[in-house]
Structures are given as structure tokens and as C-alpha cells.
Design a protein around this motif. Structure first.
Motif, PDB file in Angstrom:
ATOM      1  N   ASP A 167      17.937  25.695  11.177  1.00  0.00           N
ATOM      2  CA  ASP A 167      17.054  26.328  12.158  1.00  0.00           C
ATOM      3  C   ASP A 167      17.109  25.563  13.468  1.00  0.00           C
ATOM      4  O   ASP A 167      17.129  24.341  13.458  1.00  0.00           O
ATOM      5  N   PHE A 168      17.138  26.291  14.569  1.00  0.00           N
ATOM      6  CA  PHE A 168      17.083  25.591  15.856  1.00  0.00           C
ATOM      7  C   PHE A 168      16.583  26.537  16.939  1.00  0.00           C
ATOM      8  O   PHE A 168      16.602  27.766  16.786  1.00  0.00           O
ATOM      9  N   THR A 169      16.128  25.952  18.018  1.00  0.00           N
ATOM     10  CA  THR A 169      15.782  26.713  19.211  1.00  0.00           C
ATOM     11  C   THR A 169      16.471  26.039  20.387  1.00  0.00           C
ATOM     12  O   THR A 169      16.223  24.870  20.659  1.00  0.00           O
ATOM     13  N   ALA A 170      17.350  26.778  21.025  1.00  0.00           N
ATOM     14  CA  ALA A 170      18.088  26.210  22.160  1.00  0.00           C
ATOM     15  C   ALA A 170      17.191  26.186  23.382  1.00  0.00           C
ATOM     16  O   ALA A 170      16.400  27.111  23.599  1.00  0.00           O
ATOM     17  N   THR A 171      17.307  25.137  24.187  1.00  0.00           N
ATOM     18  CA  THR A 171      16.415  25.037  25.336  1.00  0.00           C
ATOM     19  C   THR A 171      17.130  25.139  26.675  1.00  0.00           C
ATOM     20  O   THR A 171      16.480  25.136  27.707  1.00  0.00           O
ATOM     21  N   SER A 172      18.452  25.176  26.677  1.00  0.00           N
ATOM     22  CA  SER A 172      19.088  25.348  27.979  1.00  0.00           C
ATOM     23  C   SER A 172      20.298  26.258  27.864  1.00  0.00           C
ATOM     24  O   SER A 172      20.996  26.259  26.843  1.00  0.00           O
ATOM     25  N   VAL A 173      20.497  27.024  28.920  1.00  0.00           N
ATOM     26  CA  VAL A 173      21.591  27.984  28.947  1.00  0.00           C
ATOM     27  C   VAL A 173      22.892  27.231  29.150  1.00  0.00           C
ATOM     28  O   VAL A 173      22.950  26.260  29.893  1.00  0.00           O
ATOM     29  N   GLY A 174      23.945  27.648  28.455  1.00  0.00           N
ATOM     30  CA  GLY A 174      25.241  27.000  28.654  1.00  0.00           C
ATOM     31  C   GLY A 174      26.019  26.934  27.354  1.00  0.00           C
ATOM     32  O   GLY A 174      25.606  27.491  26.344  1.00  0.00           O
ATOM     33  N   GLU A 175      27.139  26.220  27.430  1.00  0.00           N
ATOM     34  CA  GLU A 175      28.025  26.197  26.282  1.00  0.00           C
ATOM     35  C   GLU A 175      27.912  24.868  25.550  1.00  0.00           C
ATOM     36  O   GLU A 175      27.956  23.810  26.175  1.00  0.00           O
ATOM     37  N   GLN A 176      27.749  24.905  24.251  1.00  0.00           N
ATOM     38  CA  GLN A 176      27.661  23.679  23.462  1.00  0.00           C
ATOM     39  C   GLN A 176      28.847  23.583  22.514  1.00  0.00           C
ATOM     40  O   GLN A 176      29.346  24.585  22.037  1.00  0.00           O
ATOM     41  N   GLN A 177      29.229  22.337  22.230  1.00  0.00           N
ATOM     42  CA  GLN A 177      30.328  22.104  21.306  1.00  0.00           C
ATOM     43  C   GLN A 177      29.823  22.111  19.870  1.00  0.00           C
ATOM     44  O   GLN A 177      28.824  21.482  19.566  1.00  0.00           O
ATOM     45  N   VAL A 178      30.550  22.821  19.008  1.00  0.00           N
ATOM     46  CA  VAL A 178      30.259  22.767  17.573  1.00  0.00           C
ATOM     47  C   VAL A 178      31.412  22.048  16.885  1.00  0.00           C
ATOM     48  O   VAL A 178      32.568  22.361  17.122  1.00  0.00           O
ATOM     49  N   PHE A 179      31.070  21.065  16.048  1.00  0.00           N
ATOM     50  CA  PHE A 179      32.087  20.350  15.275  1.00  0.00           C
ATOM     51  C   PHE A 179      31.911  20.660  13.796  1.00  0.00           C
ATOM     52  O   PHE A 179      30.804  20.971  13.350  1.00  0.00           O
ATOM     53  N   CYS A 180      32.989  20.466  13.039  1.00  0.00           N
ATOM     54  CA  CYS A 180      32.823  20.348  11.597  1.00  0.00           C
ATOM     55  C   CYS A 180      32.722  18.860  11.315  1.00  0.00           C
ATOM     56  O   CYS A 180      33.620  18.098  11.656  1.00  0.00           O
ATOM     57  N   ALA A 181      31.616  18.439  10.706  1.00  0.00           N
ATOM     58  CA  ALA A 181      31.401  17.007  10.519  1.00  0.00           C
ATOM     59  C   ALA A 181      31.705  16.527   9.115  1.00  0.00           C
ATOM     60  O   ALA A 181      31.698  15.349   8.852  1.00  0.00           O
ATOM     61  N   GLU A 182      31.966  17.437   8.187  1.00  0.00           N
ATOM     62  CA  GLU A 182      32.312  16.974   6.833  1.00  0.00           C
ATOM     63  C   GLU A 182      33.796  17.194   6.635  1.00  0.00           C
ATOM     64  O   GLU A 182      34.296  18.315   6.804  1.00  0.00           O
ATOM     65  N   TYR A 183      34.474  16.114   6.271  1.00  0.00           N
ATOM     66  CA  TYR A 183      35.923  16.163   6.131  1.00  0.00           C
ATOM     67  C   TYR A 183      36.356  17.325   5.232  1.00  0.00           C
ATOM     68  O   TYR A 183      35.859  17.471   4.122  1.00  0.00           O
ATOM     69  N   CYS A 184      37.293  18.160   5.731  1.00  0.00           N
ATOM     70  CA  CYS A 184      37.659  19.357   4.985  1.00  0.00           C
ATOM     71  C   CYS A 184      39.162  19.578   4.927  1.00  0.00           C
ATOM     72  O   CYS A 184      39.633  20.687   4.711  1.00  0.00           O
ATOM     73  N   GLY A 185      39.938  18.519   5.165  1.00  0.00           N
ATOM     74  CA  GLY A 185      41.377  18.678   4.995  1.00  0.00           C
ATOM     75  C   GLY A 185      42.156  18.631   6.298  1.00  0.00           C
ATOM     76  O   GLY A 185      41.652  18.164   7.325  1.00  0.00           O
ATOM     77  N   THR A 186      43.377  19.142   6.237  1.00  0.00           N
ATOM     78  CA  THR A 186      44.359  18.958   7.306  1.00  0.00           C
ATOM     79  C   THR A 186      43.797  19.117   8.714  1.00  0.00           C
ATOM     80  O   THR A 186      43.882  18.210   9.526  1.00  0.00           O
ATOM     81  N   ALA A 187      43.247  20.280   9.021  1.00  0.00           N
ATOM     82  CA  ALA A 187      42.859  20.559  10.406  1.00  0.00           C
ATOM     83  C   ALA A 187      41.363  20.352  10.643  1.00  0.00           C
ATOM     84  O   ALA A 187      40.778  20.977  11.527  1.00  0.00           O
ATOM     85  N   HIS A 188      40.762  19.450   9.871  1.00  0.00           N
ATOM     86  CA  HIS A 188      39.337  19.156  10.023  1.00  0.00           C
ATOM     87  C   HIS A 188      38.939  18.949  11.486  1.00  0.00           C
ATOM     88  O   HIS A 188      37.950  19.499  11.962  1.00  0.00           O
ATOM     89  N   SER A 189      39.733  18.173  12.208  1.00  0.00           N
ATOM     90  CA  SER A 189      39.344  17.863  13.586  1.00  0.00           C
ATOM     91  C   SER A 189      39.578  19.024  14.538  1.00  0.00           C
ATOM     92  O   SER A 189      39.217  18.962  15.703  1.00  0.00           O
ATOM     93  N   LYS A 190      40.177  20.099  14.018  1.00  0.00           N
ATOM     94  CA  LYS A 190      40.405  21.266  14.880  1.00  0.00           C
ATOM     95  C   LYS A 190      39.445  22.408  14.531  1.00  0.00           C
ATOM     96  O   LYS A 190      39.542  23.505  15.057  1.00  0.00           O
ATOM     97  N   MET A 191      38.525  22.133  13.645  1.00  0.00           N
ATOM     98  CA  MET A 191      37.583  23.175  13.233  1.00  0.00           C
ATOM     99  C   MET A 191      36.414  23.175  14.211  1.00  0.00           C
ATOM    100  O   MET A 191      35.310  22.733  13.913  1.00  0.00           O
ATOM    101  N   LEU A 192      36.708  23.693  15.403  1.00  0.00           N
ATOM    102  CA  LEU A 192      35.744  23.618  16.493  1.00  0.00           C
ATOM    103  C   LEU A 192      35.241  25.012  16.826  1.00  0.00           C
ATOM    104  O   LEU A 192      35.947  25.993  16.614  1.00  0.00           O
TER     105      LEU A 192
END
Ligand code: HEM
Ligand code: CU
Lengths: 334, 537
Positions: A167-192
């Protein structure tokens, strides 16, 4: 010194972010003071009591219990303050607003799919209105993932075989980065993914435009603006419609009505979001995980007054079908 | 070895000759030395993987392929944890000094001791085979269901961990028995050096916690081979259950790693300050307290795993309590230096580095124990920084303090003091450059186990990688002078540091039987200083 730390300060883009930062700062200063006492003491002693000649005498001191106890006491108070503060804010993180905007999230190696209740599905781009409570209902198609938005200071693991919620409530308009933070294999760091926060009226327009185009059969124009290369926006059936169809196809209607009438099994009208009394007298809340479990392990929690005859759908229903059924059953609540 | 029959006395090294005499030895000192060489070798291997990981992260964009990178960080972690940091202090230094410090000839079960070493080597070979046969890419945590589905050599690696566990359990049993049964006359529990209290607490954790990782890895192998669903939801299992099993072992295991390091620091700080330890009982019993609490806090690794809010509440509360015995120790080490006669030889420099770095490691634990803050920091570089501050800044610095402190006793030769100081300084500076930067990276949200990163994280990553080269240089120098000193080092006297514990009363290196006649103990281990009023602070 203080300004130096400011460059590592992330923007605060959710209602929780300032709260988390306040506790972070508090612990930061507790740590700085403790560090100065310990390491400052150490450095001072090294200099003050450095060995000037071999064999110089030292006093015989074995300890001082009152000092030890006071150190322990002061510390106990400090850590309990930190604990309580962290818990109190965490209780706010997990609190969900009853009228939150619900969005389904499906994580898979290595992308994010977002699905709105109107059937709109977007890959690697999530659009939400500012100032409105949003609730993500997340599932994984394969391994563990974790939905993480640093600027919101929020993260939640996504677990295959169950739903997790954020659950969340965003407080400012704009673009935010989403990461995958749990290691999930080859392209984990590209799961954006990108999380776009819009003014509520812009968000409304964004949705209605799509809905109108949809009803007129126009291919959505939004496709080009999404971040991922691969088929960003797919048009699928409305999940409630799909769930309704599955409900009939998979034989659920044989035992469950949606009208309130009791057949072999309980009616599913107004089940979701209500407490259900079980055969052993205990009560459970009928939420997404409860419905999922009832499909996978129907004998685990038997509703009071019904026979244990429901078959398991494990292996018969795919993850997205379960999602559709859950959404459909949810739609019966009012 | 550097000793021949012309050496000044018969000792455990030259008493018998030939490789076979080592392979069949029952002498706790020889077994300790064999552990030391094996584990230090793996330290070097794990270190090379670490340098490769940092090399990849020097700048954004790929250097190695993502799969190669994922294997590098997995092998780095698995080797460092299971083959270096868990075994080294108890099995190498503990084996060598535990019997001597209680005035015994050997451990309670010498044959079991040798068997543990062979089990250790077998487990390590399994892990090495897993590298040769394609490597592992799950991270050292082997989280399911990824570890069930990945095509890499998970089975060999987890079997390796399984086997290594037995080595630790047997060593732990051996040590607990030895401490209970073989203390020399007059060696009461409260006259034991604090190193032994730490080893004792560690041994208890090893015996009680290690079976759990054994069972867990066995279940994992069964699931992979026989497709029995324990952890994979596709087979009807629960992936979060694995995390409970894993951390039920691995949280106590982090104290298996740190407690022995803490024990060494108590020895070194007293010897180089010429002071009685401040608060002997507090330091001794806080080891046991930490060991006890360590069993009931594992869930703090799972605050965002979907475990229940009630569990989060309790685990956060209990974790906070760990901070108290930990802080008492840090406080007491500092207080021990008060009015001392402080000499800054290499062992002391490492012990002081421990104090500095471990304080940071412990304090950053507070951020993570506060649930709301951990929601943000979990699985970011902040975690990586935190556990390196405690494990490398703590345990490894403690280990190196102990290694330099006891080197003259173990091999009868001095290490070169100047090179020792240089190596320590390089490592200390490099360490802070490598890992302090990672706190900021984590705070800015950079997730861990990332093969590639967004451009805004570049400057801090460059600094971190450059830091790793300093550590590499420092450690390389150390390896060279240690090996050099075995052959060319200055001969060591019985007691070069003026230590008060029993090992300093016998020859360097010790004879096979340690003592010419059984010692009788009449005082505590830290009787430094002039006997003035007790209890003054
Ligand atoms: C005051 C003492 C300490 C506190 C309060 C503390 C707290 C924590 C917490 C809450 C976490 C979990 C963070 C997360 O995963 O989100 C954590 C992670 C960790 N801590 Fe500590 N810690 C302390 C000392 C230590 C010590 C002494 C060691 C080891 C020698 C250690 C090793 C680790 C490791 C290895 C991890 C992360 C493991 C992983 O995820 O791979 N910590 N610590
Ligand atoms: Cu832990």
C-alpha cells in the motif's frame, strides 16, 4: 559534514518517505554520538596512555559494575525507543485504506506486468494518481522478486504461490524508479520499471481515453511511450469478465451460487472482505490469499456447515486464471 | 616446514617427519595448522572472487556476462562463509590454543578432531567441484524456488555445505567436552581466558544450529532430485519456509563467525595494554547471552518476506536486545585501555581496527533492526556494507590480530613488524573506502546482487572498487611475509608480548605434549598491573 550527507538524500515521494527518513536520521545521530564516545575514547586512550617505556606500571582495575549497568540501562531505553518508533511507522506502512485503487502486479523473470481493474495491462510501467491510496496485489509467475521504490522507501517481496500486498500514497507528480530487490537470476539487475505519478484528473483522462479507444476498437497510442521494448501494452478481456467465464467453465457454478442461494457449497456473494466461520469455530478473513488457498487446498479451511467435497484446482488453474477468479469474486462483494 | 633436527628443541613440528605424519596426526596443534592452511587458502580464493565482483562494478555496463557475475558473487559468499570465516578461528586457532590455554595435552577426542578435518576437506572439495562443473548462481543464501529451478550445480554446492556442517558439529562437540573435562587443576571456568569463553559459546551454537542447515540443504537436494515439494510452490511447497529454515541456522551462524573474533580481541587488548580486562564476567557472560539470543531473532532477515506483522514485531523487539551485550563488550574493551601501557604492535593495530570497524557494524545493525527503516534498506548495498563491517571489519580483523599475536608461538618465528603495520594500514584504509561508500549506495537505493547499475551510482562504485585494490594489496603483502617468516623470520622467544595466559609459559613452538608437567593454576588470566585497590574505575 551535515551538508555532505545531503547529497545522498533521496527525494521523498510517498507519505511514508518522510517518516522513514526521520527515524533514519534519529538512529544516525544516536550512532554518531555512540561512535564518538567509543572510538573517541579509544583514540584518546591510545595517545594518552601510549607505552613510554617497557615495564612501566599500570593500575589493577578489574571493572566497575555500576558503570556497566548504567551503560546497559541507557542503551536499553534507546533501543526500545528505536524499536517502538520503527514498529509504529511500520504499522502505517501495512495499513491499507478500504477504498484504495487496486492494481494487480505480476512479476516474472525479468519484467513487471501491471493490470488495472478495467483490463488495461502494461509492462514495466505503472501509472498512479497522486494523493490517492494505491494498493498493489502482487503475484509472481516464477521465482521470488521484490517490488522496491527507493523514493517511496517501500519494498515488498513478491512470492510465487501467494499474494503479497503493498500500500502506498504518492505525494509528488513525476517518474519514480522501480527495482527488483530480491535476486531472481540472470537479468535481475535489468528488471526495472517506471512508476509514473499523475495528478488525479490527468490519471482519469489517461484511463478514460484508453477505455474509449478500447470501445471503439482503436489500437492504443500509448504503446510507444512505455519503457520496455517488448509488447508494452496488451489488450485483454476485462478480468472480471474473464473470471466470470472461468467460474462457469471450471465447474464452480455447480456448487457455488453468486446470488446468495446455498447449494453444495457456500454462495460467493459478499464473501470477499468478510469474515468466514470455519468448521473448527475459528474465523478467517476472506482475502485474496484465502480465495487462492481455497482453490489450491480446499480441505485446509472448511467453512462451517459444509462437507469437504470441493476438488483441488492445483495444476488445473494457471496463475493468471486464479487472478481473474479472485478479481471476479471480489467484484461480487457489493 | 622450516624446522630440521638441528633446531634448538624438539617441537610438534619437527617431532615427526614427512607428509604422512601430518596426514595421520592426532596432535591438536598440527590439526590446527592444517586447518589454518586450508582456510587461509580459501580466504585467498574467496578474495579473488571478491576482486572480480568489484571489477565488474567499477563502472556501469557489462565486463563479464550476467551469469558469470552471478556465479562470482555466489562463490565469493559461499566460500568466505562456509569455508573460511565459520571454520577458521575455532578450527585453526581454537584447536591450537584451547587445550594449551586450559593446561591440557590435547582435545578430548583427538581422532574425532582429525576426522573433522577430513570431513572439512571433503565438503570443501564438493564445493570446489561445483565450481568446476559450471558454478552456482543462487547467492550463498540458496533461496527457493530459484535454487530449485536454476540449471547450475546447486546439488554439489549444497551437499558441500551439508558435509561441512558435520565438521563444525564435531569440532563443537569436541571443544565443549574438552572445556568441561580437561581443565588443569585450578583452572576454574572463571579463570579461563575470554577467548575460551567465546569458543565455548561458539561451540554450543555450532552443535545446536548446524543440524538445521544440514536438514535444509538435504531437503533442497531431495526437492531437486526427487521433486518432492517442500519449497517450490509448483510442487505444492512454500518458498518462505526455506527462508525460515535458512536463517534459523544462518543467524546463529553470524555469531559463530563473530564470537571467536571477539574472544581474540579480549586477549590482544589486555596483553598490549598490560591491563586486566575491564569487567571479566560481563564479557564472558555476554558471549553466552549473545549465543542464546541469536536463536530467536532470525526473522529480522525477513521483514518484507510476507511473514506476519506479529512475527515482525517480535523479531524486531528481540533483535534490539542483541545490541546490549554487544555494546557492553565494546565498552569494556575500550575501558580496558584506560590507564594502560599501550603498545601499538601489529596485533594491537588489528584489534583496534576491530574496535573501530565493529562499532560501525554494530551500530548500523540498529538501522536494520528498526522495521520501517529496514523496509527501505533491506536487500540494498546497505546490508552488504553492514555485514562486511561486522564480518570482515569484525571477524577478519580479530582473526588477523590473533594470527599475528600467536604466530610466534605457533611457528617459533616472528613476522616482520614493519610490513605487518603497512599491511594493516592498507587493509584498514581500503576497507573503509570499499565499504563505507556502500552504506551510501544502499541508502540511495541500489539493490544488492546487481550485475549492472544506473549511472547515478557510478562515483561511489568507483571508490568502492578502488578500495578493494588497497585491501588486495594489504592482504597480498601479509600472505608473502607470513610465508617468508616461516623460513626466515627472527626466532621467537617464549613470551614476546609479555602475555599472562598459559600458552606463553611454554616453548615456541610448543612440544608435542605442550607442558613438561601439568600446570596448576592459581590466578586469573589477566593479572597485569600492580595490585592496588580492586574495583576502581
Ligand atoms: C548489534 C548487533 C547487530 C544487529 C542489531 C544486527 C542486525 C541485523 C539485521 C536486522 C539484519 C537484516 C537486515 C536485512 O536483511 O534486511 C542483519 C543482516 C546481517 N547481519 Fe547483522 N546485526 C548485528 C550484528 C551482526 C554481526 C555480529 C554479524 C556477523 C558477524 C552480522 C551479520 C549479518 C549478516 C551476514 C547479515 C545479512 C545476511 C544476508 O542477507 O546475506 N550482524 N543484521
Ligand atoms: Cu541476523
Amino acid at each position: 559534514m551535515v551538508d555532505f550527507f545531503k547529497i545522498f538524500q533521496l527525494p521523498q515521494a510517498s507519505t511514508m518517505a518522510p517518516k522513514v527518513d526521520a527515524l533514519y536520521d534519529f538512529i544516525h545521530w544516536v550512532s554518531v554520538v555512540s561512535f564518538v564516545i567509543i572510538v573517541g575514547g579509544m583514540v584518546y586512550f591510545i595517545w594518552k596512555f601510549r607505552r613510554r617505556r617497557e615495564g612501566e606500571p599500570t593500575p589493577y582495575i578489574t571493572g566497575h559494575t555500576p558503570t556497566e549497568l548504567s551503560v546497559a540501562g541507557v542503551l536499553f531505553i534507546i533501543v526500545m525507543v528505536i524499536f517502538y518508533w520503527g514498529w509504529k511507522d511500520y504499522s502505517k506502512i501495512i495499513q491499507s485504506s478500504p477504498n484504495a485503487l487496486e492494481i494487480n502486479v505480476m512479476a516474472r523473470q525479468w519484467l513487471w506486468e501491471f493490470e488495472y481493474t478495467n483490463g488495461r495491462k502494461i509492462v514495466n510501467e505503472l501509472v498512479v494518481p497522486k494523493g490517492t491510496p494505491v494498493r498493489l496485489i502482487m503475484g509472481s509467475a516464477d521465482v521470488l522478486h521484490s517490488f522496491y521504490v527507493p523514493n517511496f522507501r517501500l519494498k515488498q517481496d513478491v512470492v510465487p504461490g501467494a499474494y503479497t500486498k503493498l500500500d502506498f500514497t504518492a505525494t509528488s507528480v513525476g517518474e519514480q524508479q522501480v527495482f527488483c530487490a530480491e535476486y531472481c537470476g540472470t537479468a535481475h539487475s535489468k528488471m526495472l520499471a517506471k512508476l509514473k505519478v499523475m495528478e488525479p484528473k490527468d490519471y482519469q483522462r489517461w484511463q478514460t481515453t484508453w477505455e474509449v479507444e478500447q470501445s471503439l476498437g482503436i489500437q492504443p497510442a500509448g504503446a510507444a511511450e512505455t519503457t520496455a521494448g517488448q509488447a508494452p501494452e496488451t489488450v485483454v478481456e476485462n478480468p472480471v469478465e474473464r473470471g466470470k467465464k472461468l467460474f462457469a467453465e471450471k465447474g464452480c457454478t455447480a456448487c457455488h451460487s453468486v446470488s446468495g442461494q446455498v447449494l453444495v457449497g457456500p454462495s460467493l456473494k459478499e464473501v470477499f472482505g468478510h469474515e468466514v466461520e470455519l468448521a473448527d469455530g475459528s474465523k478467517v478473513m476472506a482475502d485474496e490469499n484465502y480465495i487462492r488457498e481455497s482453490l489450491m487446498e480446499p480441505q485446509l479451511k472448511l467453512v462451517k456447515g459444509f462437507p469437504p467435497v470441493m476438488p483441488t484446482y492445483k495444476g488445473t488453474l494457471k496463475d493468471d486464471e486464479i487472478n481473474a477468479l479472485v478479481t471476479y469474486i471480489k467484484s461480487l462483494r457489493n | 616446514m622450516a624446522y630440521d633436527s638441528n633446531d634448538h628443541h624438539k617441537n610438534y613440528i619437527n617431532a615427526e617427519k614427512g607428509i604422512w605424519s601430518w596426514m595421520t596426526t592426532l596432535d591438536h596443534k598440527r590439526i590446527g595448522v592444517m586447518y589454518l592452511f586450508a582456510t587461509m587458502f580459501f580466504f585467498a580464493v574467496g578474495g579473488i572472487f571478491a576482486m572480480l565482483v568489484r571489477l565488474e562494478l567499477f563502472k556501469p555496463g557489462p565486463f563479464f556476462s550476467p551469469d558469470t557475475y552471478n556465479k562470482f558473487f555466489t562463490l565469493h559468499g559461499a566460500i568466505m562463509v562456509f569455508m573460511f570465516i565459520i571454520p577458521i578461528i575455532p578450527a585453526a586457532l581454537g584447536n591450537f590454543f584451547l587445550p594449551i590455554q586450559i593446561g591440557a595435552k590435547d582435545v578430548a577426542f583427538p581422532r574425532l578432531n582429525l576426522l573433522s578435518w577430513y570431513i572439512f576437506v571433503t565438503g570443501s572439495l564438493l564445493l570446489v567441484f561445483s565450481i568446476v562443473s559450471g558454478g552456482v548462481d543462487t547467492g550463498w543464501t540458496f533461496y527457493t524456488p530459484y535454487s530449485i529451478r536454476t540449471a547450475t550445480s546447486v546439488i554439489l554446492a549444497t551437499l558441500g555445505v551439508f558435509v561441512l556442517g558435520f565438521s563444525g558439529i564435531l569440532t563443537g562437540l569436541n571443544f565443549v567436552t574438552t572445556i568441561h573435562k580437561l581443565r588443569a587443576p585450578g583452572m576454574t571456568f572463571h579463570r579461563m581466558p575470554l577467548f575460551l569463553w567465546a569458543i565455548y559459546a561458539t561451540a554450543i551454537i555450532q552443535v545446536l544450529a548446524t543440524p538445521v542447515i544440514g536438514i535444509t540443504t538435504a531437503l533442497l537436494v531431495m526437492e531437486r532430485v526427487l521433486h518432492i515439494g517442500f519449497f517450490d510452490p509448483k510442487l505444492g511447497g512454500d518458498p518462505v519456509l526455506f527462508q525460515h529454515f535458512f536463517w534459523f541456522y544462518s543467524h546463529p551462524a553470524v555469531y559463530i563467525m563473530i564470537l571467536p573474533g571477539m574472544g581474540i580481541v579480549s586477549e590482544v587488548i589486555t596483553a598490549f595494554s598490560k591491563k586486566h580486562i575491564f569487567g571479566y564476567h560481563a564479557v564472558a557472560y555476554s558471549s553466552l547471552a549473545i549465543a542464546g539470543i541469536s536463536f530467536i531473532v532470525w526473522g529480522h532477515h525477513m521483514f518484507v518476506s510476507s511473514q506476519s506483522p506479529l512475527a515482525n514485531f517480535l523479531f524486531s523487539l528481540l533483535t534490539m536486545l542483541v545490541a546490549i551485550p554487544t555494546a557492553i563488550k565494546v565498552f569494556n574493551w575500550t575501558a580496558t585501555m584506560y590507564k594502560g601501557s599501550i603498545s601499538l604492535k601489529t596485533p594491537m593495530l588489528y584489534a583496534l581496527s576491530f574496535l573501530f570497524l565493529f562499532t560501525i557494524g554494530g551500530l548500523t545493525g540498529l538501522f536494520l533492526a528498526a522495521i520501517s527503516v529496514d523496509v527501505h534498506l533491506h536487500d540494498t548495498y546497505f546490508i552488504v556494507a553492514h555485514f562486511h563491517y561486522v564480518m570482515m571489519g569484525g571477524t577478519v580483523m580479530g582473526l588477523l590480530a590473533g594470527l599475528h599475536y600467536w604466530w610466534p608461538k605457533m611457528f617459533g618465528r616472528m613476522y616482520p613488524e614493519k610490513w605487518g603495520k603497512l599491511s594493516c594500514a592498507l587493509t584498514f584504509i581500503g576497507f573503509n573506502l570499499t565499504f563505507f561508500t556502500q552504506f551510501w549506495l544502499g541508502k540511495m537505493g541500489m539493490p544488492r546482487r546487481y550485475h549492472d547499475y544506473l549511472p547515478e551510482y557510478t562515483p561511489l562504485n568507483i571508490a568502492s572498487t578502488v578500495g578493494s585494490w588497497f585491501i588486495g594489496a594489504g592482504m597480498l603483502i601479509m600472505f608473502i611475509y607470513f610465508i617468508w617468516s616461516l623460513f626466515k623470520g627472527k626466532r621467537a622467544s617464549e613470551n614476546p608480548w609479555g602475555g599472562k595466559t598459559l600458552e606463553w609459559t611454554i616453548e615456541s613452538p610448543p612440544t608435542t605434549h605442550n607442558f613438561h608437567k601439568e600446570p596448576v593454576i592459581t590466578t586469573g588470566p589477566y593479572e597485569y598491573g600492580e595490585l592496588k585497590t580492586t574495583g576502581e574505575a
